[in-house]
Design an enzyme around this catalytic site. Structure first.
Site, PDB file in Angstrom:
ATOM      1  N   SER A  81      70.911  44.531  66.510  1.00 51.66           N
ATOM      2  CA  SER A  81      70.082  45.554  67.154  1.00 51.66           C
ATOM      3  C   SER A  81      69.271  44.980  68.313  1.00 51.66           C
ATOM      4  O   SER A  81      68.849  43.823  68.288  1.00 51.66           O
ATOM      5  CB  SER A  81      69.134  46.191  66.144  1.00 51.66           C
ATOM      6  OG  SER A  81      69.845  46.898  65.161  1.00 51.66           O
TER       7      SER A  81
ATOM      8  N   GLU B  23      78.170  45.555  54.754  1.00 49.71           N
ATOM      9  CA  GLU B  23      76.749  45.870  54.589  1.00 49.71           C
ATOM     10  C   GLU B  23      76.575  47.199  53.865  1.00 49.71           C
ATOM     11  O   GLU B  23      75.700  47.342  52.995  1.00 49.71           O
ATOM     12  CB  GLU B  23      76.066  45.924  55.956  1.00 49.71           C
ATOM     13  CG  GLU B  23      74.584  46.236  55.875  1.00 49.71           C
ATOM     14  CD  GLU B  23      73.885  46.195  57.223  1.00 49.71           C
ATOM     15  OE1 GLU B  23      72.660  46.380  57.260  1.00 49.71           O
ATOM     16  OE2 GLU B  23      74.568  45.984  58.250  1.00 49.71           O
TER      17      GLU B  23
ATOM     18  N   SER C 202      65.842  40.788  60.215  1.00 54.39           N
ATOM     19  CA  SER C 202      65.279  40.372  58.935  1.00 54.39           C
ATOM     20  C   SER C 202      65.475  38.874  58.720  1.00 54.39           C
ATOM     21  O   SER C 202      66.565  38.346  58.905  1.00 54.39           O
ATOM     22  CB  SER C 202      65.944  41.147  57.793  1.00 54.39           C
ATOM     23  OG  SER C 202      65.738  42.527  57.933  1.00 54.39           O
TER      24      SER C 202
END
Length: 410
Positions: free
Chosen positions: A129, A243, A161
């Site tokens: 992202s 994912e 993350s």
């Protein structure tokens, strides 16, 4: 679909339960509340998992895994959650990066990276992202320019993350071989490479779970490319499918959470001293959530069945994600609704925990009800982020409409 366990699955569950009951007490509890402090606590457990053969259950045996199917992995996850096992710090490595490298990577990449993921030596993060390229991932702007022996990469990634913990990252960059999807290449990036800067981002609970990452003329050799140059979108779709399996089948153990809610309702009374469970609205809400949790289990089994062939799973993972995300939001919101915020939370900034240095800072000072409230508060906020992870809700709806229902594109 047959939901009954096969004899080998039942035997595996028994073995896992016994191993967890023997191993977990040997860890240096309590588990630290702060993410950065969790690594030293988690690594011995990951090493024990690897030595016992419980790391990378679905990975091929030649890469340190066990070659088992997704149902076995699901059983292990269920038992781990019930036993209170430590938080998994390397989900991106084990669930996304590792399977992607195993499926699309070169022999050298597999040899270099895979075993170290399972042993816990290397934590991974995901550099997909960007500030203006989230749901529309194909619009990413990070550029990789070809130079002698490799590539020079410049750009910015966000909502990453655990980048502050990671040794490596999976990275998407535009190499220019076509518009949008056709001009993207998939790279493996060492996070200590010159030109990589990680800046933690504190979220509304006062924790730095996410990061923004700056790439300033970072050099990567040709050997860092996964798949074909300009053909990274195919690899990316494999990663996102892996994912979505992780999300759809239980990034949060919904069975455990509904049981927590039931126990919470049983222990409470209303303002008049009547059992909270006697309230028809409460009973109706719990029954609705209970039914949805068990429906989620059925969808999870469908996703797992579709992922047992060793290939990146298909579009059914989108159905699982679409069902899972609002379910977790509603579980958390209902948990929060059982008790209003109390005065042990600092509400100066409008959010519990922010004014006192974040959730973790006060965690050990709180009583059982306060810790329960903090649990639901954290889950409520994380659930909103999960709705974006792996492709937003609107992207998943398009996938289901176009690829499963065969509806025309607009």
């Amino acid at each position: 679909m047959d939901f009954s366990e096969r004899p080998d699955e039942a035997q595996f569950r028994t073995e896992v339960r016994a191993w967890l009951s023997e191993t977990l007490p040997t860890l240096q509890w309590p588990e630290p509340p702060e993410l950065e402090d969790k690594v030293a606590f988690w690594r011995p457990y990951q090493t024990a998992l690897f030595e016992a053969g419980y790391a990378g259950l679905t990975w091929p045996q030649e890469y340190g895994g066990q070659g088992l199917d997704e149902r076995m992995s699901s059983i292990f996850s269920e038992e781990s959650a019930h036993a209170g096992a430590p938080e998994r710090l390397n989900t991106i490595g084990e669930d996304f990066a590792g399977p992607t490298i195993a499926h699309f990577g070169t022999a050298e990449q597999k040899e270099k990276y895979l075993r170290r993921i399972l042993t816990g030596e290397d934590i991974w993060c995901q550099l997909f992202s960007e500030p203006e390229s989230g749901s529309d991932l194909a619009s990413l702007r990070t550029k990789a320019v070809k130079v002698d022996g490799g590539w020079r990469i410049t750009g910015q990634k966000i909502w990453t993350s655990r980048a502050q913990l990671a040794a490596h990252a999976i990275l998407l960059a535009r190499t220019g071989g076509g518009e949008r999807h056709k001009g993207i290449t998939y790279f493996l990036l060492p996070m200590d490479a010159e030109g990589v800067t990680v800046r933690p981002l504190e979220h509304m609970l006062g924790e730095a779970e996410f990061n923004e990452v700056f790439l300033d003329d970072v050099f990567l050799p040709d050997s860092a490319v996964v798949g074909e140059v300009d053909g990274g979108w195919k690899v990316t779709m494999g990663t996102l499918a892996f994912e979505r399996v992780a999300i759809a089948t239980g990034r949060v153990n919904t069975v455990k959470e509904i049981r927590n809610l039931v126990d919470d309702v049983r222990s409470r009374t209303d303002a008049d001293g009547n059992p909270l469970g006697a309230d028809p609205h409460v009973r109706r809400s719990v029954a609705d959530l209970w039914g949805r949790v068990h429906l989620h289990q059925a969808i999870s089994q469908r996703v797992i069945s579709g992922a047992t062939g060793g290939e990146p799973p298909g579009e059914v993972t989108s159905i699982g994600k679409l069902f899972f995300c609002p379910l977790v939001e509603d579980l958390a919101d209902f948990g929060l609704s059982l008790e209003p915020l109390n005065d042990q939370f600092d509400l100066e900034d409008g959010v519990a925990g922010v004014g006192t240095g974040g959730l973790g800072a006060a965690e050990h000072e709180a009583g059982p009800q306060d810790q329960g409230h903090r649990h639901w508060l954290r889950l409520a906020n994380q659930a909103r982020g999960t709705a974006i992870a792996g492709g937003s809700t609107y992207i998943q709806r398009n996938i289901v409409a176009e690829r499963i229902l065969k509806m025309p594109k607009k």
